[in-house]
Design an enzyme around this catalytic site. Structure first.
Site, short mmCIF file in Angstrom:
data_model
loop_
_atom_site.label_atom_id
_atom_site.label_comp_id
_atom_site.label_asym_id
_atom_site.label_seq_id
_atom_site.Cartn_x
_atom_site.Cartn_y
_atom_site.Cartn_z
N HIS A 198 0.82 -1.21 0.00
CA HIS A 198 0.00 0.00 0.00
C HIS A 198 0.85 1.25 0.00
O HIS A 198 0.46 2.29 -0.53
CB HIS A 198 -0.99 -0.05 1.15
CG HIS A 198 -2.09 -1.00 0.86
ND1 HIS A 198 -2.11 -2.28 1.33
CD2 HIS A 198 -3.16 -0.88 0.06
CE1 HIS A 198 -3.17 -2.89 0.85
NE2 HIS A 198 -3.84 -2.07 0.08
N GLU A 224 -19.28 -10.25 -13.81
CA GLU A 224 -17.99 -10.92 -13.83
C GLU A 224 -18.15 -12.43 -13.70
O GLU A 224 -17.19 -13.15 -13.49
CB GLU A 224 -17.07 -10.37 -12.74
CG GLU A 224 -17.68 -10.33 -11.38
CD GLU A 224 -16.84 -9.57 -10.35
OE1 GLU A 224 -15.63 -9.41 -10.56
OE2 GLU A 224 -17.41 -9.14 -9.34
N ASP A 245 -12.28 -11.35 -13.94
CA ASP A 245 -13.00 -12.48 -13.37
C ASP A 245 -13.90 -13.14 -14.41
O ASP A 245 -14.02 -14.36 -14.43
CB ASP A 245 -13.82 -12.04 -12.15
CG ASP A 245 -12.96 -11.99 -10.89
OD1 ASP A 245 -11.83 -12.54 -10.94
OD2 ASP A 245 -13.39 -11.42 -9.88
N CYS A 299 -14.31 -2.36 -16.81
CA CYS A 299 -13.25 -1.89 -15.93
C CYS A 299 -12.12 -2.89 -15.72
O CYS A 299 -11.25 -2.69 -14.92
CB CYS A 299 -13.84 -1.49 -14.58
SG CYS A 299 -14.62 -2.86 -13.73
#
Lengths: 587, 88
Positions: free
Chosen positions: A191, A432, A456, A503
């Site tokens: 992160h 997905e 996915d 996306c």
């Protein structure tokens, strides 16, 4: 002497500047020059305050130990170390004569003492080094406050070097203070690295031993493009990297200049081009790179970043920032897309196939408190801009209906409390799974928009785990089976008057752009750094030709054929698009 | 100035606790106090200094003091050392 370290590039760009060691543990703190007598007096006073506060702390610790004589003796020695007249005279001399700041003066003196202890033959004495370090850390912590505050006191921009960098510290970094950073640990998906990218600060991680070798103030080059860090560079290296840095900023400036250009096809049809983000701060970068909206705001980071992940206020703040930054463009916020075992109070799950298991909306509906809090946070933030709510991994209509019920209940609760929100917030589903794609007409009457998650969708359609080296080559989102589902979903959506975006990674693949536009999707949402390239690609695509290309692709008999078709279309128009963006500018 | 030599009798030598005892005792006196192991001389009121003498068993320490209470300082420190710091 120049030393070079290889690591993992975590955030692109070049930084050249003095090292700032975020490494209180090893008692090395950067020097800051004190301007005059009065300043030196202030530093001496700060030192005394820190010393007496530390003594106080040690005394109460010691008192608390009661009968633990051994422990009290150790603390007793610690208090004497603090009171050592020779050591204190050295520190004070450094402040008044060298004009060192208190923490640097203390750290240097203690560092020398530690080195002396470490050189001792007698192990009993050698071990005392750890006592000196321990007590030194206490005083430094008093002097520095948190490391973030320490950074706040730097007088000119620095390159941060540390063993590791807590996301909480990284979150406080300011671009005008930090030129770049280099850490011995971490990965490009940590992160901290993501945050560096969002702030546009060059970073290299996983350097293993750079922090060991660096000295405060030493000149450091951070090459966030190739993943290299050079300490104390030679003149020619310095010149080379300074040139590279300037070129990179020119390139960034060019991106910024073109950022306001809309994404329009060659025949003049506007296309919505948005960015995918994981941190709310990344919204700033989306804007800088010319994205108009956020097509996917992954919210898992909140949970992974902080123990207060379920804190509604914290979530609300994060969403609000992204919404304000993107206003008036939409920000599509996806509810938690995690495996069940990432949720509090859930033991490790032993599922044979977690991707077919208890995850995403399936968990959220079983743990309604968590989902309700997230929905409430999104609703409260929705007044800051244009928020859309997206639920992942939908296979059952019931999942949509229950989420819709929860959304309406939460609105009522907020209204009761007089908290404002956007009552018309759109609710959408991620397509997905083949179930959602093939049976999209079941869902459409109950949703406001649709977002196709191609990663996915490809995995579930082709039954391929990309992580398996034996079958990874079978994974291709341009497989006709995937494209035909996208085609089906787009047609059904448009027939029902619903907006549909894409996306997944596919949207960021230049070859896929004419295909997706040909299939008629309304929006492409891509990784931030890809926005400029994808915009250029959109600019060379002709809508009618793309529709023809898409028709051929749907009839193709393999992903390979689809790629060949797309490549011949793209290459005729824009060959350089296939080149990696930055390679062309490096000498 | 007053000075006197004394050998370290205890098995572990002048490690942290004995050093602390020496420094605490030294702090009582107004005189300036130095301790030498024949190689290095350190300030007797500095615990870091006394520890870095690394005076093991049998080491001869030369304790010096100068000031009003120099004689008493040296004598008391010498008897502290020769007592073995209550160890062994």
């Amino acid at each position: 002497m120049s030393r070079s370290f290889e690591g993992t590039p975590a955030s692109p760009g070049i930084a050249v500047g003095p090292a700032f060691l975020l490494d209180v543990e090893e008692l090395r703190v950067a020097r800051r020059e004190i301007s005059g007598e009065t300043e030196a007096g202030k530093e001496l006073a700060r030192l005394d305050d820190a010393l007496s506060a530390t003594c106080e702390e040690l005394r109460s610790l010691s008192d608390g130990m009661g009968e633990l004589v051994e422990g009290r003796q150790i603390l007793d020695v610690h208090m004497m170390l603090l009171d050592d007249p020779v050591m204190l005279a050295d520190v004070r001399r450094r402040i008044t004569e060298n004009r060192d700041n208190a923490e640097h003066a203390l750290s240097q003196v203690l560092y020398d003492v530690i080195q002396r202890f470490r050189a001792m033959e007698d192990p009993l004495i050698r071990e005392r080094a750890s006592d000196v370090r321990d007590v030194g850390r206490r005083v430094l912590a008093k002097l520095l406050g948190s490391e973030r505050e320490a950074l706040g006191r730097v007088s000119r921009p620095v390159v941060l070097v540390s063993r590791e960098l807590d996301p909480s510290v990284a979150a406080g970094l300011r671009r005008d203070q930090v030129l770049g950073f280099a850490t011995d640990e971490g990965g490009s998906t940590s992160h901290t690295a993501i945050l560096a990218r969002s702030l546009g600060i060059p970073a290299v991680v996983a350097l293993r031993e750079a922090a060991e070798a660096v000295q405060p103030g030493m000149t450091v080059i951070v090459d966030g493009i190739h993943g290299r860090v050079i300490l104390d560079p030679q003149q020619d290296e310095l010149e080379y990297y300074t040139r590279l840095r300037d070129k990179y900023s020119e390139m960034e400036a060019a991106i910024a200049r073109n950022a306001s250009d809309p994404a329009v096809t060659a025949d003049g049809r506007p296309v919505e081009l948005a960015g995918n983000i994981e941190f709310s701060q990344e919204a700033d970068q989306v804007r800088k790179y010319g994205g108009r909206g956020i097509g996917l705001f992954r919210t898992e980071f909140l949970r992974l970043l902080s123990p207060d992940a379920d804190d509604e206020d914290m979530q609300c703040m994060a969403y609000s920032h992204a919404l304000r930054e993107m206003k008036p463009y939409p920000v599509v916020i996806r509810t938690l897309d995690l495996g069940g075992d990432k949720f509090p109070g859930v033991p490790e799950l032993r599922e044979r196939n977690p991707f077919l298991g208890w995850r995403a909306i399936r968990v959220c509906l079983d743990k309604p408190d968590i989902l309700r809090r997230q929905i409430s946070a999104i609703l409260r933030a929705s007044v800051e801009g244009t928020a859309w709510l997206l639920i992942p991994m939908v296979t059952e209509l019931d999942q949509v209906l229950r989420t819709r019920d929860m959304l309406e209940d939460t609105k009522l609760a907020l209204a009761r409390d007089g908290i404002p929100f956007d009552p018309g917030i759109p609710l959408g589903i991620m397509v997905e799974t083949p179930a959602a794609a093939i049976a999209i007409d079941i869902f459409l009457p109950h949703v406001d928009f649709v977002s196709i998650g191609t990663n996915d969708l490809t995995q579930y359609t082709l039954a391929v785990d990309r992580g398996s080296p034996y079958v990874a080559h079978l994974f291709d989102p341009l497989h006709p089976a995937v494209l035909r589902q996208i085609d089906h979903v787009v047609r059904k959506c448009h027939a029902a008057g619903r907006w549909v975006g894409v996306c997944g990674q596919i949207a960021g693949e230049p070859l896929a752009v004419p295909l997706l536009l040909g299939l008629g999707v309304d929006e492409l949402s891509v990784s931030i750094s890809l926005i400029p390239d994808i915009k250029k690609m959109i600019g060379v695509v002709d809508t009618a030709e793309a529709a023809g290309l898409a028709g051929e692709a749907l009839a193709a008999d393999s992903a390979l054929k689809v790629r060949q078709l797309a490549r011949s279309y793209v290459q005729g128009r824009f060959p350089t698009i296939l080149l990696n963006g930055f390679q062309g500018t490096e000498e | 100035m007053y000075q006197k030599a004394v050998a370290v009798p205890n098995r572990l030598g002048v490690h942290a606790r004995p050093a602390a005892l020496i420094v605490k005792k030294a702090a009582v006196f107004g005189s300036e106090i130095t301790i030498s192991n024949g190689i290095e001389e350190v300030n007797g009121k500095s615990i870091m200094g006394v520890m870095t003498l690394a005076a093991g068993q049998g080491t001869e320490l030369l304790i010096s003091a100068s000031g009003e209470d120099e004689e008493r300082a040296v004598e008391e420190l010498c008897s502290l050392v020769s007592s073995g710091f209550g160890e062994d």
